[in-house]
Design a protein around this motif. Sequence first.
Motif, PDB file in Angstrom:
ATOM      1  N   ALA A  44       0.841  -1.209   0.000  1.00 54.25           N
ATOM      2  CA  ALA A  44       0.000   0.000   0.000  1.00 54.25           C
ATOM      3  C   ALA A  44       0.871   1.252   0.000  1.00 54.25           C
ATOM      4  CB  ALA A  44      -0.927  -0.006   1.207  1.00 54.25           C
ATOM      5  N   PHE A  45       1.976   1.190   0.719  1.00 48.83           N
ATOM      6  CA  PHE A  45       2.936   2.302   0.772  1.00 48.83           C
ATOM      7  C   PHE A  45       3.498   2.578  -0.634  1.00 48.83           C
ATOM      8  CE2 PHE A  45       7.656   2.637   0.956  1.00 48.83           C
ATOM      9  CZ  PHE A  45       7.806   3.905   1.492  1.00 48.83           C
ATOM     10  N   LEU A  46       3.820   1.521  -1.369  1.00 48.03           N
ATOM     11  CA  LEU A  46       4.365   1.715  -2.722  1.00 48.03           C
ATOM     12  C   LEU A  46       3.309   2.284  -3.668  1.00 48.03           C
ATOM     13  CD1 LEU A  46       6.538  -1.505  -3.245  1.00 48.03           C
ATOM     14  CD2 LEU A  46       7.336   0.813  -2.730  1.00 48.03           C
ATOM     15  N   VAL A  47       2.095   1.835  -3.531  1.00 46.22           N
ATOM     16  CA  VAL A  47       1.032   2.273  -4.444  1.00 46.22           C
ATOM     17  C   VAL A  47       0.582   3.693  -4.123  1.00 46.22           C
ATOM     18  CG1 VAL A  47      -1.377   1.864  -5.127  1.00 46.22           C
ATOM     19  CG2 VAL A  47       0.225  -0.063  -4.931  1.00 46.22           C
ATOM     20  N   HIS A  48       0.378   3.970  -2.840  1.00 47.65           N
ATOM     21  CA  HIS A  48      -0.228   5.254  -2.447  1.00 47.65           C
ATOM     22  C   HIS A  48       0.817   6.318  -2.082  1.00 47.65           C
ATOM     23  CE1 HIS A  48      -4.311   3.746  -2.676  1.00 47.65           C
ATOM     24  NE2 HIS A  48      -3.842   2.612  -2.148  1.00 47.65           N
ATOM     25  N   GLN A  49       2.064   5.933  -1.900  1.00 50.68           N
ATOM     26  CA  GLN A  49       3.207   6.824  -1.639  1.00 50.68           C
ATOM     27  C   GLN A  49       3.203   7.413  -0.217  1.00 50.68           C
ATOM     28  OE1 GLN A  49       1.923   8.675  -5.671  1.00 50.68           O
ATOM     29  NE2 GLN A  49       3.926   9.560  -5.276  1.00 50.68           N
ATOM     30  N   LEU A  50       2.013   7.537   0.362  1.00 50.30           N
ATOM     31  CA  LEU A  50       1.854   8.230   1.642  1.00 50.30           C
ATOM     32  C   LEU A  50       0.721   7.534   2.393  1.00 50.30           C
ATOM     33  CD1 LEU A  50       2.044  10.937   3.343  1.00 50.30           C
ATOM     34  CD2 LEU A  50       0.418  11.876   1.719  1.00 50.30           C
ATOM     35  N   LEU A  51       0.991   7.084   3.609  1.00 51.01           N
ATOM     36  CA  LEU A  51      -0.058   6.422   4.403  1.00 51.01           C
ATOM     37  C   LEU A  51      -0.254   7.170   5.717  1.00 51.01           C
ATOM     38  CD1 LEU A  51       0.899   2.622   4.024  1.00 51.01           C
ATOM     39  CD2 LEU A  51      -0.814   3.914   2.700  1.00 51.01           C
ATOM     40  N   LEU A  52      -1.517   7.337   6.078  1.00 48.10           N
ATOM     41  CA  LEU A  52      -1.888   7.975   7.347  1.00 48.10           C
ATOM     42  C   LEU A  52      -2.546   6.936   8.250  1.00 48.10           C
ATOM     43  CD1 LEU A  52      -2.832  10.287   9.311  1.00 48.10           C
ATOM     44  CD2 LEU A  52      -4.804  10.600   7.783  1.00 48.10           C
ATOM     45  N   PHE A  53      -2.133   6.916   9.501  1.00 46.97           N
ATOM     46  CA  PHE A  53      -2.789   6.114  10.537  1.00 46.97           C
ATOM     47  C   PHE A  53      -3.208   7.099  11.631  1.00 46.97           C
ATOM     48  CE2 PHE A  53      -1.007   1.861   9.355  1.00 46.97           C
ATOM     49  CZ  PHE A  53      -0.013   2.262   8.478  1.00 46.97           C
ATOM     50  N   ARG A  54      -4.493   7.086  11.979  1.00 44.48           N
ATOM     51  CA  ARG A  54      -4.983   7.993  13.020  1.00 44.48           C
ATOM     52  C   ARG A  54      -4.993   7.303  14.386  1.00 44.48           C
ATOM     53  NH1 ARG A  54      -5.949  13.383  11.291  1.00 44.48           N
ATOM     54  NH2 ARG A  54      -7.324  13.467   9.504  1.00 44.48           N
ATOM     55  N   ASP A  55      -5.035   8.123  15.440  1.00 46.35           N
ATOM     56  CA  ASP A  55      -5.289   7.654  16.814  1.00 46.35           C
ATOM     57  C   ASP A  55      -4.344   6.541  17.249  1.00 46.35           C
ATOM     58  OD1 ASP A  55      -7.537   9.410  16.953  1.00 46.35           O
ATOM     59  OD2 ASP A  55      -8.693   7.959  15.789  1.00 46.35           O
ATOM     60  N   GLU A 204      11.436   0.218  -6.957  1.00 48.41           N
ATOM     61  CA  GLU A 204      10.476  -0.858  -6.693  1.00 48.41           C
ATOM     62  C   GLU A 204       9.251  -0.798  -7.592  1.00 48.41           C
ATOM     63  OE1 GLU A 204      10.720  -2.291  -2.368  1.00 48.41           O
ATOM     64  OE2 GLU A 204      10.877  -0.112  -2.253  1.00 48.41           O
ATOM     65  N   THR A 205       8.800   0.395  -7.970  1.00 51.37           N
ATOM     66  CA  THR A 205       7.611   0.468  -8.837  1.00 51.37           C
ATOM     67  C   THR A 205       7.995   0.536 -10.313  1.00 51.37           C
ATOM     68  OG1 THR A 205       7.520   2.888  -8.880  1.00 51.37           O
ATOM     69  CG2 THR A 205       6.394   1.790  -7.049  1.00 51.37           C
ATOM     70  N   GLY A 206       9.261   0.899 -10.596  1.00 47.83           N
ATOM     71  CA  GLY A 206       9.701   1.039 -11.984  1.00 47.83           C
ATOM     72  C   GLY A 206       9.185   2.295 -12.667  1.00 47.83           C
ATOM     73  N   ARG A 207       8.509   3.176 -11.908  1.00 47.68           N
ATOM     74  CA  ARG A 207       7.984   4.414 -12.501  1.00 47.68           C
ATOM     75  C   ARG A 207       9.022   5.525 -12.390  1.00 47.68           C
ATOM     76  NH1 ARG A 207       2.366   5.786  -9.859  1.00 47.68           N
ATOM     77  NH2 ARG A 207       2.353   7.341 -11.531  1.00 47.68           N
ATOM     78  N   LYS A 208       9.001   6.432 -13.360  1.00 51.22           N
ATOM     79  CA  LYS A 208       9.941   7.553 -13.329  1.00 51.22           C
ATOM     80  C   LYS A 208       9.346   8.739 -12.580  1.00 51.22           C
ATOM     81  CE  LYS A 208      12.616   6.482 -17.407  1.00 51.22           C
ATOM     82  NZ  LYS A 208      12.929   6.856 -18.788  1.00 51.22           N
ATOM     83  N   CYS A 209      10.216   9.477 -11.931  1.00 50.31           N
ATOM     84  CA  CYS A 209       9.745  10.662 -11.203  1.00 50.31           C
ATOM     85  C   CYS A 209      10.878  11.686 -11.138  1.00 50.31           C
ATOM     86  CB  CYS A 209       9.284  10.279  -9.795  1.00 50.31           C
ATOM     87  SG  CYS A 209      10.483   9.345  -8.851  1.00 50.31           S
ATOM     88  N   ILE A 210      10.519  12.908 -10.758  1.00 46.11           N
ATOM     89  CA  ILE A 210      11.525  13.964 -10.603  1.00 46.11           C
ATOM     90  C   ILE A 210      12.096  13.869  -9.193  1.00 46.11           C
ATOM     91  CG2 ILE A 210      11.975  16.447 -10.627  1.00 46.11           C
ATOM     92  CD1 ILE A 210      11.168  15.513 -13.344  1.00 46.11           C
ATOM     93  N   PHE A 211      13.422  14.009  -9.088  1.00 48.19           N
ATOM     94  CA  PHE A 211      14.086  13.907  -7.796  1.00 48.19           C
ATOM     95  C   PHE A 211      14.931  15.175  -7.621  1.00 48.19           C
ATOM     96  CE2 PHE A 211      17.303  12.175  -4.824  1.00 48.19           C
ATOM     97  CZ  PHE A 211      16.433  11.706  -3.861  1.00 48.19           C
ATOM     98  N   TRP A 257       5.823   7.966   4.482  1.00 48.66           N
ATOM     99  CA  TRP A 257       5.806   8.285   3.045  1.00 48.66           C
ATOM    100  C   TRP A 257       7.089   7.864   2.359  1.00 48.66           C
ATOM    101  CZ3 TRP A 257       6.592  12.196   6.679  1.00 48.66           C
ATOM    102  CH2 TRP A 257       7.746  12.971   6.522  1.00 48.66           C
ATOM    103  N   ASP A 258       6.990   7.856   1.023  1.00 45.59           N
ATOM    104  CA  ASP A 258       8.076   7.395   0.167  1.00 45.59           C
ATOM    105  C   ASP A 258       8.835   8.613  -0.362  1.00 45.59           C
ATOM    106  OD1 ASP A 258       9.693   6.209  -1.748  1.00 45.59           O
ATOM    107  OD2 ASP A 258       8.151   4.791  -2.391  1.00 45.59           O
ATOM    108  N   ASN A 259      10.046   8.808   0.147  1.00 39.98           N
ATOM    109  CA  ASN A 259      10.867   9.963  -0.253  1.00 39.98           C
ATOM    110  C   ASN A 259      11.354   9.884  -1.688  1.00 39.98           C
ATOM    111  OD1 ASN A 259      11.369  11.842   2.030  1.00 39.98           O
ATOM    112  ND2 ASN A 259      11.987   9.928   3.037  1.00 39.98           N
ATOM    113  N   ARG A 260      11.265   8.709  -2.289  1.00 37.98           N
ATOM    114  CA  ARG A 260      11.809   8.532  -3.627  1.00 37.98           C
ATOM    115  C   ARG A 260      10.915   9.164  -4.680  1.00 37.98           C
ATOM    116  NH1 ARG A 260      12.565   2.240  -2.281  1.00 37.98           N
ATOM    117  NH2 ARG A 260      10.423   2.652  -1.611  1.00 37.98           N
TER     118      ARG A 260
END
Length: 289
Positions: A44-55, A204-211, A257-260
């Motif tokens: 889920a972390f790889l797909v959504h890039q950012l995960l929130l857990f409350r409480d 891990e996802t093989g997708r390109k992004c700006i760094f 979150w995923d810093n990459r």
Amino acid sequence: MPDRTLVLQAPLTLRSLPGGLGAEVLGRAVADVDESSFPALYDAFLVHQLLLFRDQVLPPAAQVAFARRFGEVQVHVMDQYHASEYPELYTLSNLDAAGNPTGKHPDRGTLVWHTDGSWRRATGQATMLYAERLPSSGGGTQWADMYAAYEALDPAERARLEGMRAVHNLNFSRNRRHGEEPMTEAQRAAVPPVDHPIVRMHPETGRKCIFLGDHAESVVGMDYAEGRAFIDALNERIVALARVYTHRWRPGDFMVWDNRCLLHRAESYDTAREPRVIRRCTIIGEVPA
Ligand SMILES: [Fe+2]
């Protein structure tokens, strides 16, 4: 032999965060994540890039234990931030020893878009924050999707950026934001400048992004001043092109979150009157390619 159904985990329940970047994980205690429940969370972390857990009730030891499931936890070179007992935890707090607000922001560098640990050869993989105490207003955190920024560029610009590398330098970004509190010579020597591709392939996802982000000082092979202007302009554009999520913290919130593939920044707050105490861990990732 135990009934296997007894050890199966309930499926992960996710809810998209407003704007579509990131997801909230419902009904899970971070402190209870174990070997069998971790893989679904990591996906889920790889797909959504950012995960929130409350409480969440998350003592320091449990935060470090969760962080270690992602990989090697960074012990930050700026050792004045280490939480006692846990050098892997970096405490961002504006309180003095008596618990009163000091009026000083604990890390003004976090107010500018950046990605954690880009000043190292092996850059930050995940960062995780746990909110202990919060101001009544301000002090939010924002994330910007660097896959989306890359995908929004026209093909000619993408092709140009793919051949370029930026030099990331903690001493540069730190001095720019904290001129009155320079790094020591030993701290500087521990983190010499490093260069990374401006377009990276997520390992891990093989997708390109700006760094890029605020630790980027210059462009390899470009005149220094020209490179500075180029980086400032590109940093501004990639955030404008990205999906952005702004988080209003509640005590007990935990975010990972995923810093990459994300930039992030903190919003300001009244450091002279309001408390803000956040516990942070960063995981060391890969050399960008
Ligand atoms: Fe950060």
